[in-house]
Write an enzyme that holds these catalytic residues in place. Structure first.
Site, PDB file in Angstrom:
ATOM      1  CB  SER A  93      11.104  -4.548  11.872  1.00  0.00           C
ATOM      2  OG  SER A  93      10.981  -3.430  11.546  1.00  0.00           O
ATOM      3  CB  THR A  94      14.375  -0.227  10.922  1.00  0.00           C
ATOM      4  OG1 THR A  94      12.692  -0.208  10.349  1.00  0.00           O
ATOM      5  CG2 THR A  94      15.097   0.954   9.725  1.00  0.00           C
ATOM      6  CG  HIS A 133       7.839  -5.852  11.272  1.00  0.00           C
ATOM      7  ND1 HIS A 133       8.652  -4.998  12.021  1.00  0.00           N
ATOM      8  CD2 HIS A 133       7.117  -6.536  11.785  1.00  0.00           C
ATOM      9  CE1 HIS A 133       7.827  -5.207  13.134  1.00  0.00           C
ATOM     10  NE2 HIS A 133       7.249  -6.739  13.407  1.00  0.00           N
ATOM     11  CG  MET A 171      11.224   1.385  13.606  1.00  0.00           C
ATOM     12  SD  MET A 171      10.838   3.257  13.077  1.00  0.00           S
ATOM     13  CE  MET A 171      11.686   2.458  11.263  1.00  0.00           C
ATOM     14  CG  ASP A 187       6.063  -7.083  16.961  1.00  0.00           C
ATOM     15  OD1 ASP A 187       5.731  -7.233  17.698  1.00  0.00           O
ATOM     16  OD2 ASP A 187       6.649  -7.040  15.406  1.00  0.00           O
TER      17      ASP A 187
END
Length: 351
Positions: free
Chosen positions: A172-173, A198, A291, A294
């Site tokens: 993600s991030t 993401h 973050m 997930d």
């Protein structure tokens, strides 16, 4: 308690006013200034430097990408892009992620004020997460689990080993930079790879195309029924879930719609669960910077199904959230730095 200091930079007076008002409803956040362009912002920031910058891309005098590169080169600071994403702007926004932006918030051209109010919790959560991001290295929604897409399997039966190995990556991030670092170092001959990053709808195709131009392997946005084959990386499309399926000794992906899982679509948990069910010990699961949590549950399912599981280490993560949670739950068998992940993927060829 120390409050997170935020600078808002946007050429729209409405956006500056609304974003400032929404952020200041959170007692942990303090907006220390707002500016209509980066040059005005720099003057204000010399007096008091922010912990997080909320930045538009298209602005007069200096565009957001140029400003972002300047900031990251001179004084790295977490930056959240808040931009209207059009087809033509997608490449620019991807460039922002590549230049070091921590996250992106999509704002519409119409109904902007109402949208910002509706997304206020996402906005504050994103700013708080950005404040924790290690940039020097490198919606109120019910939280569904992967059960809404794919039921869990309590007992994993022995699965026939095949010569086809599968690698599943979730991030993600900070993942855009991390995936580029991993995929660009892989040789043309490597196991088939399935990826959830993401990312908003329409971003993933441009992101995949960019990686494809940089990598020896072929990278593409996944389409329903795409085969998972050596030398190919499939990236789950934004706004859809991606599942791994098996037909005999061959693997393919299924792209489906459905609710957000762990507030995301695509969801890493959905992909990892499907890999546990369809590939078992024939797979490698890797959870990377990001973050939230997930992928943590899904990686544990993969490990229980016999897959080797790897988590990116804290020092090389932009945000040590997803790998940390996966490790805490027992899903990570091996912790490695970002620089070693490509080696773990290549090791699958000899298994």
């Amino acid at each position: 308690m120390k409050r997170i200091k935020v600078m808002v930079i946007d050429d729209s007076a409405v956006v500056r006013q609304v974003v400032t008002a929404l952020l200041e409803t959170d007692p942990e956040i303090e907006v220390i200034g707002a500016a209509s362009d980066p040059l005005l912002a720099m003057v204000k920031m010399q007096a008091q430097w922010p912990d997080v910058i909320v930045l538009d891309i298209e602005m007069p005098r200096m565009d957001g990408i140029t400003f972002l590169k300047k900031i990251m080169a001179e004084r790295p600071t977490p930056v959240v892009i808040c931009s209207t994403l059009t087809e033509s702007g997608t490449q620019t926004s991807l460039a922002a992620l590549s230049a070091g932006a921590v996250s992106i918030i999509t704002k519409p051209k119409i109904g902007l004020k109402q949208f910002l109010h509706d997304a206020s919790e996402d906005l504050t959560a994103t700013v708080k997460a950005a404040a924790r991001a290690n940039v020097r290295r490198l919606n109120v929604v019910q939280k569904f689990t992967a059960d809404v897409i794919l039921p869990a399997t309590e007992h994993h039966s022995a699965m026939l080993q095949t010569t086809q190995r599968v690698v599943a990556l979730g991030t993600s991030t900070g993942g855009t930079q991390a995936l580029e670092a991993v995929l660009t170092t892989l040789p043309r001959v490597c196991p088939g790879i399935v990826i959830v990053q993401h990312m908003p709808e329409k971003f993933t195709a441009a992101f995949a195309n960019r990686l494809d131009s940089l990598c020896q392997i072929h990278v593409k946005e996944a389409q329903n029924n795409d085969r998972v084959i050596p030398g190919l990386a499939l990236i789950a499309p934004g706004g859809k879930h991606m599942l791994l399926r098996r037909n005999g000794a061959q693997y393919y992906v299924e792209v489906v719609d459905g609710p957000l899982v762990n507030r995301h679509k695509p969801s890493v948990d959905v992909l990892f669960r499907s890999v546990a069910k369809s590939a078992g010990a024939n797979a490698l699961g890797v959870i990377m910077t990001g973050m939230g949590d997930d992928g943590a549950a899904g990686l544990l399912e993969m490990r229980k199904a016999g897959a080797l599981t790897v988590g990116q280490d804290e020092d090389s993560c932009v945000v040590y959230g997803m790998p940390k949670e996966a490790f805490k739950r027992g899903g990570v068998a091996k912790v490695v730095p970002l620089s070693a992940i490509a080696r773990e993927i290549q090791a699958q060829l000899s298994m």
